[in-house]
Design a protein around this motif. Structure first.
Motif, PDB file in Angstrom:
ATOM      1  N   HIS A 104      -1.773   0.714  -4.968  1.00  0.00           N
ATOM      2  CA  HIS A 104      -1.237  -0.514  -4.374  1.00  0.00           C
ATOM      3  C   HIS A 104      -0.435  -1.232  -5.449  1.00  0.00           C
ATOM      4  O   HIS A 104      -0.856  -1.304  -6.614  1.00  0.00           O
ATOM      5  CB  HIS A 104      -2.354  -1.436  -3.885  1.00  0.00           C
ATOM      6  N   LEU A 134      -4.372   0.601  -8.868  1.00  0.00           N
ATOM      7  CA  LEU A 134      -4.389  -0.467  -7.878  1.00  0.00           C
ATOM      8  C   LEU A 134      -4.024  -1.797  -8.525  1.00  0.00           C
ATOM      9  O   LEU A 134      -4.612  -2.192  -9.532  1.00  0.00           O
ATOM     10  CB  LEU A 134      -5.771  -0.575  -7.241  1.00  0.00           C
ATOM     11  N   ASP A 191       0.833  -1.196   0.000  1.00  0.00           N
ATOM     12  CA  ASP A 191       0.000   0.000   0.000  1.00  0.00           C
ATOM     13  C   ASP A 191       0.871   1.250   0.000  1.00  0.00           C
ATOM     14  O   ASP A 191       1.533   1.561   0.993  1.00  0.00           O
ATOM     15  CB  ASP A 191      -0.905  -0.032   1.233  1.00  0.00           C
TER      16      ASP A 191
END
Length: 826
Positions: A130, A158, A124
């Motif tokens: 992420h 992400l 993270d």
């Protein structure tokens, strides 16, 4: 003495029940489900545990850990005996601790093929960024891909929930959900080598695109295809309802022939499909199972995607279970062949239970298993059971484990062992055996096979009652016992002061061999034999146990016939010959004097391997690890006697009596100029198998003669002086009074009794029967120093032949009384 691996099957020694030594070694695995082995109990909480086999009966685990205040990924290892390796940090090894502000989630793990593991996770950087990282940890607990691991994907957006599979060469395939393209999730993959670099070919930084169809592709699972590439499946939302798709990437990262650019449909697209799981088919394709809503409630379906991208079952797969209620969250593993075991949480009853099915390579139900309308009830205990997982047992069956609320007050971990034919393995209860029933809650189990048809299972544990779960682990073996019920060999040692051919095998008892349960009925001792000799023995009529639990051939039912069985390790078959059995009596340890295949000889110590099998009730058994030892002939031949000579026609003609030892190799003759000369290779004039020699040359020499056996033991020297006197050499006097065991024993006909005196002294040598009556006095009064060989013609006082049977030979000399036994056969 040397002997065949197939010596007589009668007991060659007395079984000794030892209550004091050797003691049982401390076992690390607990035998109580309320105890278990702690892996991590430090501050903070553990979550998302995953595990992989270490290839040696133990396991490597990875988990998310909040001990530092934010979550990082840690790994730990447990050995096959339940101990924690010294080289691994207590409470686990941090895999990427160098950037403390970045949290890490959702670890996944695979083997590196060398006892270590490759771990991947989601890292993270921000709420919208992420990335995917990975680390390699060795069998010794060392991280090799830098202090913080390596970046698998550092693209924008992400990247979530990575999954990993071994590539067969020490590296790994990693697949994940990827949002770099905008609002939707696609599937990407990467191939890393054993050193953490990108694999050769077309693999690129941040990963290769596997599927970019419209809408979301989620929950990828990856397996190797066996040809340097991988197969990936996922839950696909390109259309409504959701469907299961798959693709195959080659060793260079491109699409394999027959596979479309956005994947191939595995499911049917009739009702929502989700929660897919995958197993390689060992032929370039994969078996996929999923949760399917086509009938109006959730069922479990199966599909085989071939290496060419074709669904083997048209029309959207084949049902695994279509019982009433919901069947959800399937887990799958290989059956070791072309089929799979599938387990799931089943809602046909008021509470959720655990069910399973065995699917063949063609999609049918395996023989012995219930039809898809019902499937096999693995656990139907009260209240809810959930989070099921399954691992192969390596013998065609499977072990299923789950979180269990039968207690209603807390969660526990239970497991069940089923055979390839759908039967519950002996030793396992109808609704499973407890892995952990410690206080408070245990959940979220992950496990691996232990390589011996059992399993090592790790789980989150709240027994500390601090709302911060810890990580514990427990082994359950194939017959449902916790820890290690196998006996263990404590030593295979030579029997001292004998003619060789025997060792004492000592073993520690199984922990279930205890009052009042007495879970072991007997111990069987097995000796390893070469495969060719074993097959020849089988051809001659030896009984072969088709499996270790085969009761058709036992020592009682097959008297005088050899019994053989096999074990396997690393794809190699070992043959074992039955030696003896011992009734279990609840003692901590046992031993047995067993025959060896051969004795130690100069320059070589041929070892004989042994295994101890603890046999429980019915077909239950436990094998010890094998151990080996060698036997030594500790006794030399008797001094040759009589030793005589005469000088005739320019040569000294020497003659002596023939020794009777069965392992005699021959004689050595030495010549010197004085009675005190020391025999050595320089003055040895002959090595002979006969009992005579003519030494050409002048008269007047001194001769010393010894007998030697095949194991290099040399007798005392007989001395022949120019005057013809035979005597024992004074410069080789024994250190103590001793009485040698009789050889051969049992004895047929006349025999020779031998004793040694360190100096001249009064001595008596007598023979007694078992009632203590003297049978014969053979020597008495003052005796000279050295070795003595006294013949006994087998007659009692008065000249009558002594009867066949057991006799005791007693020597009294120097304030000592020594006794040995002999069986005389007439």
């Amino acid at each position: 003495m040397a002997r065949s691996p197939f010596t007589a099957r009668v007991a060659l020694g007395v079984t000794l029940l030892i209550a004091t030594a050797p003691r049982i070694s401390a076992a690390a695995w607990p035998h109580d489900p309320a105890i278990n082995v702690p892996i991590c109990t430090t501050t903070g909480a553990r979550s998302n545990p995953v595990a992989v086999s270490d290839g040696a009966g133990g396991a490597i685990m990875a988990w998310t850990d909040s001990r530092s205040g934010i979550e990082h990924i840690y790994a730990g290892r447990v050995l096959a005996d339940g101990s924690i390796p010294i080289s691994w940090t207590t409470n686990g090894v941090g895999l990427a601790l160098g950037i403390p502000s970045q949290q890490q989630f959702y670890p996944n793990i695979c083997s590196d093929g060398a006892g270590g593991a490759i771990v991947t996770w989601e890292q993270d950087f921000s709420i919208s960024d992420h990335d995917i990282y990975a680390q390699h940890i060795t069998a010794a607990g060392a991280t090799t891909w830098g202090p913080n691991g390596i970046t698998v994907c550092f693209s924008t957006g992400l990247q979530l929930r990575p999954t990993v599979a071994p590539d067969g060469g020490g590296g790994a395939f990693i697949a994940w959900e990827d949002q770099r393209s905008g609002g939707q999730y696609d599937i990407y993959a990467q191939h890393l080598t054993s050193v953490g670099s990108l694999a050769a070919g077309g693999w690129v930084a941040d990963g290769n695109l596997a599927c970019a169809a419209v809408n979301d592709q989620l929950n990828p699972e990856v397996v190797p295809d066996g040809s340097g590439g991988c197969v990936i499946c996922w839950d696909d939302y390109r259309a409504a309802p959701s469907q299961i798709f798959a693709t195959r990437l080659t060793t260079t990262g491109g699409l394999a022939a027959g596979w479309g650019g956005s994947g191939n449909l595995a499911g049917g697209g009739i009702g929502p499909e989700s929660n897919s799981a995958i197993v390689a088919d060992n032929a370039g394709g994969a078996m996929i199972v999923w949760e399917d809503f086509r009938s109006g409630n959730s069922d479990v379906y199966w599909q085989h995607m071939t290496a060419a991208g074709n669904p083997a079952v048209p029309g959207g797969g084949r049902a695994v279970c279509v019982a009433a209620g919901d069947q959800v969250v399937p887990s799958v593993c290989s059956d070791g062949g072309t089929g799979v075991f599938v387990t799931w949480r089943d809602g046909r009853a008021p509470d959720f239970d655990i069910y399973a099915e065995h699917v063949t390579g063609s999609g049918g139900v395996a023989a012995g298993w219930p039809p898809v309308a019902s499937a096999l009830a693995v656990c139907g205990a009260a209240n809810n059971q959930y989070q099921p997982s399954v691992v192969p047992d390596g013998a065609g069956g499977a072990i299923v484990f789950w979180t269990d609320l039968r207690d209603n007050a807390q969660e526990d971990i239970f497991a069940q062992h089923v055979t390839a034919a759908g039967a519950i393995v002996p030793g396992w209860a109808t609704n499973g055996n407890a892995i952990s029933s410690a206080n408070y809650s245990q959940s979220t189990a992950t496990g691996v096979t232990d390589g011996a048809s059992g399993a090592v299972i790790a789980f989150l544990d709240d027994r500390a009652l601090d709302s911060n779960p810890d990580l514990y682990v427990q082994r359950i073996e194939r017959f449902g016992q916790l820890g290690n019920p196998e006996p263990s060999i404590a030593g295979v040692k030579d029997v001292l002061n004998d003619q060789g051919g025997k060792v004492r095998v000592s073993w520690n008892a199984s922990y279930v061999d205890v009052f009042p349960t007495f879970g072991v009925s007997s111990y069987w001792l097995w000796r390893q034999v070469p495969a060719a000799l074993a097959r020849a023995e089988i051809a001659r009529g030896a009984a072969r146990l088709e499996s270790p639990d085969d009761e058709t051939a036992t020592p009682a039912s097959e008297p005088g016939i050899g019994i053989l069985r096999t074990t396997s390790s690393a794809q190699q078959t070992f043959y074992w010959e039955y030696v003896a059995s011992q009734v279990a009596n609840g003692f901590p340890a046992y031993s047995y004097v067993a025959p060896t295949a051969a004795d130690s000889v100069p320059g070589s110590n041929p070892r004989t391997a042994f295994m101890v099998e603890a046999r429980g009730s019915g077909v239950v058994y436990w094998d010890s690890p094998a151990d080996s030892g060698y036997s030594v002939d500790n006794l030399g031949p008797a001094m040759p006697a009589p030793f005589t000579g005469a000088y005739l026609a320019g040569a000294t003609h020497l003659h002596w009596g023939r020794n009777l030892e069965s392992d005699l190799d021959g004689y050595r003759l030495y010549r010197g100029g004085s009675p005190g000369f020391v025999p050595d290779p320089g003055n040895r004039i002959a090595s002979l198998s006969d009992t005579g020699f003519a030494d050409a040359g002048a008269a007047g020499s001194y001769y010393k003669l010894s007998a030697i056996d095949v194991h290099g033991n040399e007798s005392p020297f007989a001395l022949l002086s120019p005057g013809g006197t035979v005597d024992v050499v004074n410069d080789a006097l024994p250190a103590t009074v001793s009485l040698a065991p009789v050889a051969p024993n049992p004895a047929h006909g006349p025999l020779v009794l031998r004793f040694s005196l360190p100096r001249a002294m009064p001595a008596s040598l007598e023979v007694f029967d078992p009632a203590g009556r003297r049978v014969r006095a053979l020597a008495s009064g003052e005796q000279t120093a050295g070795e003595h060989a006294i013949p006994w013609d087998g007659r009692a006082e008065g000249g009558a032949p002594a009867a066949s049977g057991l006799y005791f030979v007693r020597l009294i000399a120097g304030g000592r009384m020594l006794t040995t036994r002999v069986i005389a056969l007439r």
